[in-house]
Design a protein around this motif. Structure first.
Motif, short mmCIF file in Angstrom:
data_model
loop_
_atom_site.label_atom_id
_atom_site.label_comp_id
_atom_site.label_asym_id
_atom_site.label_seq_id
_atom_site.Cartn_x
_atom_site.Cartn_y
_atom_site.Cartn_z
N PHE A 105 0.91 -1.25 0.00
CA PHE A 105 -0.12 0.02 0.17
C PHE A 105 1.18 1.20 0.01
N ASP A 106 0.59 2.05 -0.85
CA ASP A 106 1.06 3.50 -0.87
C ASP A 106 0.74 4.30 0.26
N THR A 107 -0.39 4.23 0.49
CA THR A 107 -0.71 4.95 2.06
C THR A 107 -1.64 3.84 2.70
N PHE A 108 -1.41 3.91 3.94
CA PHE A 108 -2.46 2.97 4.97
C PHE A 108 -2.60 3.72 6.10
N VAL A 109 -3.95 3.59 6.48
CA VAL A 109 -4.53 4.21 7.55
C VAL A 109 -5.06 3.38 8.57
N ARG A 110 -4.48 3.28 9.70
CA ARG A 110 -4.84 2.88 10.89
C ARG A 110 -6.16 3.44 11.70
N ASN A 111 -7.27 3.10 11.55
CA ASN A 111 -8.22 4.08 11.72
C ASN A 111 -8.77 4.20 13.27
N TRP A 112 -7.89 3.10 14.08
CA TRP A 112 -8.14 3.17 15.37
C TRP A 112 -7.11 4.09 16.06
N GLN A 113 -6.31 4.83 15.26
CA GLN A 113 -5.58 5.79 15.55
C GLN A 113 -6.32 7.33 15.23
N LEU A 114 -6.22 8.20 15.95
CA LEU A 114 -6.67 9.59 15.40
C LEU A 114 -5.47 10.30 14.76
N LEU A 115 -4.11 10.17 15.40
CA LEU A 115 -3.07 10.60 14.67
C LEU A 115 -2.33 9.59 14.07
N GLN A 116 -1.78 9.57 12.83
CA GLN A 116 -1.27 8.63 12.00
C GLN A 116 0.33 8.64 12.57
N PHE A 117 0.88 7.56 13.25
CA PHE A 117 2.19 7.30 13.57
C PHE A 117 2.39 6.00 13.37
N ASP A 118 3.81 5.77 13.36
CA ASP A 118 4.34 4.26 13.12
C ASP A 118 4.06 3.84 14.36
N ASN A 119 4.53 4.43 15.41
CA ASN A 119 4.50 3.95 16.84
C ASN A 119 2.88 3.40 17.04
N ASP A 120 2.45 2.37 17.01
CA ASP A 120 0.95 2.06 17.04
C ASP A 120 0.87 1.42 18.35
N VAL A 121 0.08 2.50 19.34
CA VAL A 121 -0.16 2.29 20.73
C VAL A 121 -1.62 2.50 20.89
N GLY A 122 -2.36 1.96 19.85
CA GLY A 122 -3.77 2.29 19.98
C GLY A 122 -4.77 1.53 21.16
N GLY A 123 -4.14 0.48 21.43
CA GLY A 123 -4.65 0.04 22.47
C GLY A 123 -4.39 0.11 23.87
N VAL A 124 -3.48 1.09 23.94
CA VAL A 124 -3.09 1.20 25.57
C VAL A 124 -3.94 2.10 26.27
N GLY A 125 -4.87 2.56 25.82
CA GLY A 125 -5.67 3.39 26.66
C GLY A 125 -6.97 2.67 27.01
N LEU A 126 -7.10 1.27 26.58
CA LEU A 126 -8.23 0.49 26.96
C LEU A 126 -8.48 0.04 28.17
N THR A 127 -7.33 -0.32 29.02
CA THR A 127 -7.55 -0.89 30.13
C THR A 127 -6.87 0.06 31.31
N ASN A 128 -7.58 0.22 32.31
CA ASN A 128 -7.03 1.22 33.38
C ASN A 128 -7.22 0.70 34.67
N GLN A 129 -6.95 -0.66 34.76
CA GLN A 129 -6.96 -1.49 35.94
C GLN A 129 -5.59 -2.15 36.15
N GLY A 130 -5.17 -1.91 37.72
CA GLY A 130 -3.99 -2.75 37.84
C GLY A 130 -2.62 -1.63 37.74
N ARG A 131 -1.94 -1.86 38.71
CA ARG A 131 -0.60 -1.25 38.61
C ARG A 131 0.27 -1.58 37.45
#
Length: 488
Positions: free
Chosen positions: A115-141
């Motif tokens: 793909f010449d251009t690929f959009v990860r739609n779970w990211q609001l801002l497109q960056f190679d460092n894909d941490v889209g799921g990091v905010g899903l869980t807020n339990q546990g130290r």
């Protein structure tokens, strides 16, 4: 290639064939796709090569079956040495765009190649460092330490924004799994497109996927009489608790879940129609292909979600086409499979691509030599594993052990044989028993032997790759997958 048409390939993630171009509770579910099929065509006997996203998309992109492309639960990365449809079109003059709403279909697992251009739609801002799921869980130290570590990698501000966006997007309060934003992003991509070259646009829309939370106005079209939107949203939707017999779901509750699923499909149909209108305002000659990557169990066979079996509830998918050579194609009842899509679209584009076609196990439906008489599907590695189930929901009744096996199936001459790695076999007369309710394996051993021999001969006809070392999946990706129901 100025004379080649633009091509749009849309995947309705988790779309069952029997919920497209049909009515549920007396209401038409997909008026746009029904109209597209009337003007163009549909393949009524279309089947996936696998019952879940990663291996199914790999088959769609490469024209091969899981045993050949090697992407499955134990080998999660699409091989670098296998050719893809996007890469082949790019090499032959197409500008290639991809938009994905399912994290399985991303560079985390090798799917952005070509793909010449690929959009990860779970990211609001497109960056190679894909941490889209990091905010899903807020339990546990420990989880917060993982969040902190991830946020400081790459662009901390972008990471924080993407984490918050993903958490909202996958929350129970969002009635849109990305379709609205997908259309806006597609319009933006195409507005920047150089019209001298044709484009190929691939989109994975996620709406029919668990959890089912359609907009209220769509849900109320399909809900049984007397059931409110609030009551519908209170029905249990934890597939793994249901499968492990920790949650009971009544027939009336499954009727509600089917209504919500139909509403999700109807909402997506509207969004696809909006996209098509936008694109056709630019170019009326664009060719559209809309498929499901797999289906969904909605209490069928005692299951939910789309794992652990090869029944047609997971394999029979929609395949609707329009434009170009598909104009006035009509209803086509030939057997077709998702590996046939890539060689078909190469024919649409007028691209010979002998190397890709040599790799492909699919056939172009536009070829006069198309002669598929057999459907094969594979479930090479069960997922979730016992450890994942026990960690997330438990398994007090030891139910999951019966599902921890690989499966292959073959359909031919009106029969379908499913073979498990545990030695179990199931045989169905799919012409007289399309819902696969009566196992005939003990009554018709000759059919079992014949089909099993054909399946073994097919498997021996090509080389299977060694597993791909995928390494560790980062915490953010794991969290996003878990929110989608893919517990790891």
């Amino acid at each position: 290639m100025p004379n080649s048409p633009n091509i749009v390939l849309i995947v309705m993630d988790t779309a069952r064939s029997d919920f497209v171009d049909t009515a549920v509770n007396g209401r038409e579910v997909t008026p746009f796709l029904s109209g597209l099929a009337e003007r163009g065509g549909k393949f009524s006997e279309a089947y996936s090569a696998s019952p879940w996203t990663l291996p199914s998309h790999a088959s769609l992109f490469t024209g091969t079956y899981p045993s050949k492309h090697g992407a499955h639960a134990e080998s999660k990365h699409l091989r670098d040495d296998i050719q893809t449809l996007a890469g082949t079109l790019s090499e032959n003059g197409y500008e290639t765009f991809g938009i994905s709403n399912n994290i399985w279909v991303s560079d985390n697992f090798g799917f952005e190649a070509g793909f010449d251009t690929f959009v990860r739609n779970w990211q609001l801002l497109q960056f190679d460092n894909d941490v889209g799921g990091v905010g899903l869980t807020n339990q546990g130290r420990d989880k917060w330490f993982a969040v902190a570590r991830t946020l400081i990698q790459g662009n901390p501000v972008a990471n924080a924004v993407n984490a918050a966006y993903t958490k909202f997007r996958y929350s129970n309060y969002s009635p849109d799994d990305g379709a609205g934003r997908t259309n806006k992003r597609a319009e933006g991509l195409l507005s920047d497109h150089d019209g001298d070259d044709p484009f190929f646009l691939f989109i994975n829309y996620l709406e029919p996927h668990l959890e089912y939370r359609p907009p209220k106005r769509f849900a109320e079209r399909f809900l049984p009489e007397g059931v409110s939107y609030r009551e519908a949203n209170e029905v249990e939707q934890n597939a793994w608790k249901y499968v492990t017999e920790q949650a009971e779901i009544s027939d009336s509750e499954f009727e509600i879940l089917r209504a919500l699923y139909a509403a999700e499909t109807a909402y997506l149909d509207q969004r696809i129609g909006e996209l098509a209108e936008t694109i056709r305002e630019r170019d009326e000659e664009t060719v559209f292909v809309v498929v499901g990557d797999h289906g969904e169990n909605l209490g069928d066979h005692g299951l939910m979600d789309h794992q652990y079996c090869l029944y047609d509830t997971l394999l029979h998918v929609p395949f609707v086409v329009g434009g170009g050579p598909f104009t006035d194609h009509g209803t086509d009842d030939r057997l077709v499979q998702l590996p046939d899509v890539a060689p078909t679209l190469l024919d649409v584009a007028g691209v010979e691509a002998p190397s890709f076609r040599s790799q492909s196990q699919g056939q172009s439906v536009l070829s006069p030599e198309f002669d598929r008489d057999t459907v094969i599907a594979e479930y090479l590695s069960p997922m979730p594993s016992r450890d994942a189930i026990e960690k997330r929901v438990g398994d007090p009744h030891d139910v999951i052990d019966s599902y921890l096996r690989s499966l292959r199936c073959i359909r031919r001459d009106g029969y379908k044989l499913v073979v498990g790695s545990d030695g179990e076999k199931e045989l169905y007369d799919v012409e007289s028993d399309p819902r696969e309710q009566t196992d005939l394996s003990s009554e018709r051993p000759k059919e079992v032997t014949r089909l099993e021999t054909e399946l073994d001969e097919w498997l021996d006809s090509f080389e299977q790759p060694d597993g791909v070392d995928t390494g560790e999946i980062n915490d953010g990706v794991k969290d996003t997958l878990e929110q989608l129901g893919y517990i790891q």
